[in-house]
Design a protein around this motif. Sequence first.
Motif, PDB file in Angstrom:
ATOM      1  N   SER A   4       0.825  -1.199   0.000  1.00 47.54           N
ATOM      2  CA  SER A   4       0.000   0.000   0.000  1.00 47.54           C
ATOM      3  C   SER A   4       0.864   1.257   0.000  1.00 47.54           C
ATOM      4  O   SER A   4       0.577   2.222  -0.724  1.00 47.54           O
ATOM      5  CB  SER A   4      -0.921  -0.008   1.223  1.00 47.54           C
TER       6      SER A   4
ATOM      7  N   THR B 139      -2.619  -5.114  -9.660  1.00 51.37           N
ATOM      8  CA  THR B 139      -3.711  -6.077  -9.526  1.00 51.37           C
ATOM      9  C   THR B 139      -3.201  -7.506  -9.637  1.00 51.37           C
ATOM     10  O   THR B 139      -3.599  -8.392  -8.872  1.00 51.37           O
ATOM     11  CB  THR B 139      -4.781  -5.822 -10.588  1.00 51.37           C
TER      12      THR B 139
ATOM     13  N   ALA C 173      -7.118  -3.820   0.358  1.00 55.67           N
ATOM     14  CA  ALA C 173      -6.405  -5.072   0.625  1.00 55.67           C
ATOM     15  C   ALA C 173      -5.751  -5.041   2.000  1.00 55.67           C
ATOM     16  O   ALA C 173      -5.760  -6.043   2.733  1.00 55.67           O
ATOM     17  CB  ALA C 173      -5.362  -5.316  -0.462  1.00 55.67           C
TER      18      ALA C 173
ATOM     19  N   GLU D 215      -5.673   2.184  -8.122  1.00 53.47           N
ATOM     20  CA  GLU D 215      -4.793   1.167  -7.557  1.00 53.47           C
ATOM     21  C   GLU D 215      -4.511   1.445  -6.078  1.00 53.47           C
ATOM     22  O   GLU D 215      -4.387   0.525  -5.268  1.00 53.47           O
ATOM     23  CB  GLU D 215      -3.482   1.118  -8.351  1.00 53.47           C
TER      24      GLU D 215
ATOM     25  N   THR E  84      -6.585   2.888  -4.006  1.00 51.25           N
ATOM     26  CA  THR E  84      -7.792   2.479  -3.270  1.00 51.25           C
ATOM     27  C   THR E  84      -7.809   0.973  -3.079  1.00 51.25           C
ATOM     28  O   THR E  84      -8.128   0.467  -1.998  1.00 51.25           O
ATOM     29  CB  THR E  84      -9.039   2.933  -4.027  1.00 51.25           C
ATOM     30  N   ARG E  85      -7.438   0.238  -4.120  1.00 43.80           N
ATOM     31  CA  ARG E  85      -7.403  -1.219  -4.006  1.00 43.80           C
ATOM     32  C   ARG E  85      -6.391  -1.674  -2.960  1.00 43.80           C
ATOM     33  O   ARG E  85      -6.631  -2.609  -2.198  1.00 43.80           O
ATOM     34  CB  ARG E  85      -7.061  -1.831  -5.366  1.00 43.80           C
ATOM     35  N   SER E  86      -5.265  -1.015  -2.949  1.00 43.33           N
ATOM     36  CA  SER E  86      -4.233  -1.410  -1.986  1.00 43.33           C
ATOM     37  C   SER E  86      -4.688  -1.135  -0.555  1.00 43.33           C
ATOM     38  O   SER E  86      -4.396  -1.923   0.358  1.00 43.33           O
ATOM     39  CB  SER E  86      -2.924  -0.666  -2.285  1.00 43.33           C
TER      40      SER E  86
END
Length: 430
Positions: A170, A384, A193, A186, A188-190
């Motif tokens: 992150s 991803t 996660a 990306e 936000t995804r990290s």
Amino acid sequence: MHPMFQHVLVPGLATALLLQAAPVLAQTPAVLAGAACPAVNPPLTLADAQRQAHDNNPTLSAARHELAATDGALQQAGAWPNPTFSMELEDTKKATRTTTYTLSQTLELGGKRGARVAAARLGQDAARSQLVAREAGLRADVAQAWFEVLHSRQRLALALQSADLAERMSDTTRRRVQAGKLSPVEQTRSRVAASSARLEVNQAESDARISGHKLATLLGRTSPCVGEAQGDGAVLPPLPQIADVVRLAAAAPSVRLAGIEVDRNKALADIESSKRIPDLTVSLGNKRDEEAARNMTVIGVSLPLPLFDRNQGNLLEALRRTDRARDELVAAELQAQSTAAEGYETLRNARAEAQALQQDVLPAAQQAYEAAARGFELGKFGFTEVLDAQRTLFQTQTQYLRALSAAHRAAASLEALLGTELARLPGAGQ
């Protein structure tokens, strides 16, 4: 390879997955055992845990006391009826008074005493069989709980590693987004996660504490501080031959206990049958007649007449309870056979899953993660792909530990049912 990925690579795969948990666990003693536990607890092997449970488990101690209590029941069953002393006074004037002293003894007829002793001995056999069954069950329960402690702490180590990696990724993603090399999506995804990984850590911590409490209870401890489970968590329980399982199931502790209950109920029916024959009471005494100034010997015999009460109701009840015990014996045999077959299949499937994960799935997940990590470092793959590969690797590692736990749970249930350790069976193999 980038340093942020190197610490999750697993040399030796399945065995190393379990070994690498040790340093992480050593850094988090309060999380694993609870804040009230000391920072360092002595290691606890499976043999140590089973020995402590044998000595301190209150349920097993209660079974021992129950067996000891049957000594008293056996002693009481063989006791003779007490004699009876009586005195009878006729007239209150001394000159004309008649005084009778009598000593009476009841003689049990119809084999009542022998029937009581036989029933008491069978009650003692039942208590002894119950103790043996509880010892076998406790040994299996401790083995299951011990492996649960070991595997839950290893799962926690994996969750901590996953969370640490998610935080690092992150941070890396945030810096790349700020540099304009990645999309804000990306980042936000990290963050998602990383949050999910922290939730998995919380769940793993809870599972580790629960397993520690369960093992401590079996060991007879009030504190959940059971120490570090020391042993090989990757070892699979042996798989016996199905023929041995079927043979032992026919003589399982529950079946033996049900058989003893049939014999005990027969003995109780014999007691009720013997009560149909009345007991004989003989008496011997002395009668003093003051007015006649003479002593007279008194001899008496009494025998109840079984005209109205021949104990037929109690005998009928005992006979029907014997029939019930026979039906329960058949049910116990069928249940033992069914449970043994189900337990064998569960053990076989759990072992097959763990072996497949160890030999095929884990190496593939490891290779996929290494490839994604190298591609991400070289700019060939996006975040991803790396995230998916990392998630798949840790999920596979966790699934492997759960499969190991399931195998040991199935083995423990089978051992508790059969009353013996699977490793002692001649056809058992790894």
